[in-house]
Design a protein around this motif. Structure first.
Motif, short mmCIF file in Angstrom:
data_model
loop_
_atom_site.label_atom_id
_atom_site.label_comp_id
_atom_site.label_asym_id
_atom_site.label_seq_id
_atom_site.Cartn_x
_atom_site.Cartn_y
_atom_site.Cartn_z
N GLY A 226 -11.90 -5.76 0.48
CA GLY A 226 -12.43 -6.53 -0.63
C GLY A 226 -11.39 -7.52 -1.12
O GLY A 226 -10.36 -7.73 -0.48
N GLU A 227 -11.67 -8.10 -2.27
CA GLU A 227 -10.76 -9.08 -2.86
C GLU A 227 -9.98 -8.44 -4.00
O GLU A 227 -10.56 -7.78 -4.87
N LEU A 228 -8.66 -8.63 -3.99
CA LEU A 228 -7.84 -8.18 -5.11
C LEU A 228 -8.15 -9.00 -6.34
O LEU A 228 -8.37 -10.22 -6.26
N ALA B 84 -14.96 -1.49 -3.87
CA ALA B 84 -14.16 -1.68 -2.66
C ALA B 84 -13.49 -0.38 -2.25
O ALA B 84 -13.31 -0.12 -1.05
N SER C 94 -5.57 -5.20 -8.38
CA SER C 94 -6.12 -3.98 -7.80
C SER C 94 -7.44 -4.32 -7.14
O SER C 94 -8.02 -5.39 -7.37
N TYR C 95 -7.94 -3.40 -6.31
CA TYR C 95 -9.26 -3.58 -5.71
C TYR C 95 -10.34 -3.08 -6.69
O TYR C 95 -10.12 -2.12 -7.44
N TRP D 201 0.86 -1.20 0.00
CA TRP D 201 0.00 0.00 0.00
C TRP D 201 0.89 1.23 0.00
O TRP D 201 1.70 1.44 0.89
N SER E 24 -2.91 -6.41 0.33
CA SER E 24 -4.00 -7.33 0.65
C SER E 24 -4.45 -7.21 2.10
O SER E 24 -5.53 -7.70 2.46
#
Length: 914
Positions: A479-481, A505, A500-501, A410, A474
């Motif tokens: 949410g899920e990548l 998300a 990416s998200y 991040w 992550s």
């Protein structure tokens, strides 16, 4: 003919009625035009033919049947009009080389938010009855911009014979987003004979949605020398140059356009009419931008497999190891526009005089919110890059495992918001007096118009840089990548996807991301407690909402008073008829503009409110003459003065000046620049132009015509942003970027146009027709050049005006017979300069757009007299957009190669009633 199209021949905002019938090729017989497409071409030709000014028009074949998705797309087919596109929509309309186009709605001024014009790409074509592009003005028109005036016309209930129900549905598939989107409209109209006269009511509702995804591979426009400490293999024995970075830049998302209009009419008798109208236009967008960037120069990377362009030290391809890690972001955007206009007026025909009045209120609000989640790779990855592959940059990361979440960290979180609004009242009163039997003057028209306008804009932003914490992407738990969409066609680009998200998300988890940002900044500040910049960043996140930056707040208030007098003249010269108009329009403008300047020295910012008044008078003469050699052949001559006021934001008296910290590479007249700044310019003057026009027109049938036009624009004051160096007692030299008036400008050009059905062909071939036009433009201007102190300037030599193609043309083949209506249309504009820039050595370079072409197709079939089914395809060629630039030494690299969507549509339309 469509009565609405006939009424339009009287001019913008004219009451319903019947203009003099256009005579074909000299015959006095009434020729009945059948077929919707034939009627559309005939109506457009009649409007052009009978107008007091030089104009071109497009008329809807039926309810909801303009040939494109938006008003702006339809304008691209008109001679002398060019458009810029981005994100699968028109973003700017240019008429005869100038973007300064005024916009009216049924003859009234209308605008979007704080702008002086409307965003025509936000107007769904299904809502419109027609468009008129005025290329020369008349004194009674609302002041055209330098480029002219675009009038958007809708229907009124008395345009129809009785009750009408019409509309349609359409779905379009985008081959890049791989999604299917609906659009549609419905119109209800009726008229009644009552004891107090004839009355009518109409309502029209429209909805359009588009989901898109473009893919772009790019070279950075900053061309750099390699780092002196980088290892280079094979070593050419001299310094090498290449773009600083390469990457992907992919916009996408969803936008939808709800709109509606209502109209009421009351005619107590044949001489008196009252009307009221209301209009709403909405714009909604949930868009995003995906960016991936590979830094190729910083932190001394190792360069191998270096291949130079023959005879130069510029790199064609290479491999980079080490240096700076790759970085990315997904920026999500929410945007809203709500524009309203309500109007009422009356027209009274009394003997020789016609009196009319119109009053309107307009309100438009624009809101924009951005939430960007930034990421980076945990370590730099090897990259193979070819700067000149398949027309542009191409790269791959051969050892990178794109689906491994542990590779991503991040990097930060960014938020911004923007609010812009405009409101205005407008009233006009006009008297049109029939002066027959005077020998030359046929009618005299006088009028007065008063407007008030308020425009405001403010914004704010904040950023939390969290990269130093090395938080795995992550771990954000929002949410899920997943992999971003691959929007590229073919195999030119090797690296096309990364993790990416999703949009929801990021856009749906602002509160959590704000809290994560606060926690991240606190952790960083704990490790570096004396860092004032970090402390300021954390303070910006203490509130839930983004705070407004004082320097970004702007307010403008204007009042204008306009009066005009115009006369229609006419006389005969042998067998030729000569007529036209001559008049003058005078406008008084009283304006007040307010903002807040900000100066930052040693980390301390001082805010100073600024207010400016501008009061000035414009006098705009105009003359248009028509020579009718025969009933079918006529020559038009025009001479007009036009002016365009600077945009409200450009007049902002506030500037922001920031002292440089640390080393600076920006050079001024006497060494490094210690401060930079920017803002508006309260000294801007309106753009002015003297316009000369000539047009030869031959109307050889109801729907067939040939025209040729030449024109010349002598203009002054075209506005662009320029960098200048200003000497200041505190900082020394400041590099200040702000809008300035350019010097003289010259635009000359020519247009030709042709349209006709091929009625001389036998049998079913009679249904074929052709339409084409071409425009040539030569546009030059003189830009400011500043003295060594930066405090005064002169104007440099003439050079090419940005944004203008030398050549543009449209060609269409169509067919209408036995219920079939089909059209194949091709559009092309030649390459053009998009803008000029200045590099870090204060040397100028130009960015140029490559030639652009499009091919569109549509097909319709009347399965009954009331129902039509249709299919269409736009941007069939799908040729990538590309632009290129030359560095300060003149070497050229391609900047962007952008892949845009193809759209395939299916739909049906219906109409019951007349």
């Amino acid at each position: 003919m469509d009565p609405a199209a006939e009424a339009a021949a009287e001019g913008p905002g004219a009451p319903s009625g019947r203009p003099p019938e256009a005579s074909g090729s000299g015959s006095s017989e009434d020729i009945i035009v059948t077929g919707l497409l034939r009627r559309s071409l005939a109506s457009a030709a009649q409007i052009k033919r009978n107008s007091d000014a030089i104009l071109d028009a497009v008329v809807a074949q039926d309810i909801g049947k303009l040939p494109d998705d938006s008003a702006a797309e339809t304008l691209a087919r008109i001679p002398g009009v060019q458009v810029d596109r981005n994100a699968d929509q028109v973003t700017q309309v240019i008429v005869r080389g100038l973007p300064n186009v005024a916009t009216t709605y049924n003859g009234r001024e209308f605008f979007t938010a704080e702008l002086r014009r409307a965003q025509l790409q936000d107007l769904p074509a299904q809502a419109l009855a027609g468009l008129e592009v005025y290329k020369s003005g008349t004194a009674d028109l609302i002041e055209p911009g330098l480029a002219g005036l675009v009038n958007v016309r809708t229907r009124r209930p008395l345009d129809f014979k009785g009750i009408v129900v019409g509309g349609g549905l359409r779905g379009a598939y985008n081959d890049q987003s791989k999604l299917f989107d609906p659009s549609g409209n419905i119109l209800l109209s009726n008229r009644w004979d009552t004891g107090i006269g004839e009355m009518g009511a109409l309502i029209n509702l429209t909805y359009s949605r588009q989901r898109f995804y473009n893919a772009t591979r790019f070279n950075n426009t900053f061309v750099t020398d390699s780092s002196p400490t980088s290892t280079i293999s094979p070593n050419p024995g001299k310094g090498i140059r290449y773009p600083y970075s390469v990457g992907l830049y992919n916009p996408g998302g969803k936008r939808w356009l709800p709109s509606g209009n209502v109209a009421l009419q009351w005619k107590p008798n044949s001489d008196l009419e009252f009307y009221a109208e209301g209009y709403f236009q909405g714009y909604r967008a949930n868009n995003f931008l995906d960016l991936w960037e590979n830094d190729l120069r910083a932190e001394n990377p190792a360069l191998s497999n270096v291949v130079l362009v023959d005879g130069t030290n510029y790199v064609k391809s290479m491999t980079k190891n080490g240096g700076v890690r790759q970085q990315a972001f997904r920026s999500t955007h929410e945007a809203y526009t709500d524009s309203y206009q309500v109007a009422t007026g009356a027209v009274w025909h009394t003997g020789r005089a016609t009196l009319s009045t119109d009053f309107a209120y307009t309100s438009s609000i624009f809101k924009f919110f951005e939430h960007s989640l930034d990421s980076a790779l945990a370590s730099p990855q090897t990259i193979d890059v070819d700067f000149m592959s398949s027309g542009g940059a191409s790269f791959s990361l051969p050892n990178f495992k794109i689906t491994d979440p542990s590779q991503y960290i991040w990097r930060g979180y960014f938020e911004s918001r923007l609010y812009a609004a405009g409101t205005g009242y407008q009233w006009r009163g006009d008297l049109d007096l029939d002066t027959d039997p005077l020998p030359l003057l046929r009618s005299l028209k006088v009028g007065y118009r008063v407007t008030t306008r308020k425009a405001e804009r403010y914004s704010g932003s904040r950023y939390a840089n969290t990269e130093a914490l090395k938080v795995p992407l992550s771990d954000l738990s929002i949410g899920e990548l997943s992999l971003i969409t691959n929007g590229f066609r073919g195999n030119a680009q090797g690296f096309t996807q990364y993790l990416s998200y999703p949009f929801a998300a990021i856009d749906g988890n602002q509160s959590k991301l704000r809290q994560l940002s606060r926690e991240g900044l606190r952790r960083r500040l704990a490790l570096d407690p004396n860092n004032a910049e970090l402390a300021a960043d954390l303070a910006a996140w203490t509130s839930e909402d983004v705070q407004v930056v004082p320097a970004a707040r702007f307010l403008a208030e204007e009042k204008t008073y306009a009066a005009y007098i115009s006369g229609k003249f006419g006389f005969d010269v042998g067998s030729m008829q000569v007529d036209g108009t001559a008049g003058v329009r005078a406008i008084i403008t009283n304006g007040q503009y307010s903002g807040t300047s900000r100066t930052t020295v040693n980390g301390v910012t001082t805010a100073t409110p600024q207010t400016l008044r501008q009061d000035y008078v414009d006098v705009l003469p105009s003359m248009n003459m028509r020579v009718k050699f025969t009933d079918a052949l006529q020559l038009r001559l025009g001479y007009t003065h036009t002016r365009t006021q600077p945009e409200f934001g450009d007049l902002n008296p506030a500037v922001t000046i920031t002292q440089a910290t640390g080393a600076t590479t920006v050079m001024g007249p006497a060494g490094p620049v210690r401060a930079t700044g920017g803002g508006g310019n309260p000294d801007l003057k309106p753009l002015t132009s003297k316009n000369y026009d000539a047009s030869l027109e031959w109307y050889f049938s109801k729907s067939g015509s040939v025209s040729a036009a030449i024109f010349y624009r002598d203009l002054f004051g075209f506005i662009n942003n320029y960098a200048r160096f200003v000497q200041d007692p505190t900082f020394g030299y400041i590099r200040l970027n702000r809008p300035e008036n350019s010097g003289e400008g010259r635009i000359s050009g020519a247009e030709v146009g042709f349209q006709s059905f091929l009625g001389f062909l036998p049998g079913f071939l009679k249904g074929f027709g052709v339409q084409g036009n071409a425009t040539y433009l030569n546009a030059k201007t003189r830009n400011p050049t500043f003295d060594a102190a930066g405090n005064s300037f002169t104007y440099g030599p003439f050079r090419e005006l940005a944004g203008i193609s030398r050549i543009a043309y449209n060609a269409s083949v169509f067919y209408e017979k036995d219920g079939i209506v089909t059209r194949l249309s091709y559009n092309k504009r030649s390459s053009y300069i998009s803008g000029y820039g200045v590099d870090v050595n204060n040397k100028e370079f130009a960015n140029r757009i490559a030639a652009i072409s499009r091919l569109d197709f549509s097909f319709g079939y009347d399965i009954t007299k009331n129902i039509t089914i249709s299919a269409d395809a736009t941007n069939l060629l799908a040729k990538p957009f590309s632009n290129y630039f030359a560095d300060s030494n003149g070497f050229r690299y391609t900047q962007d190669v952008r892949y845009e969507g193809r759209y395939f549509g299916l739909g049906f339309r219906f109409r019951f009633g007349e």
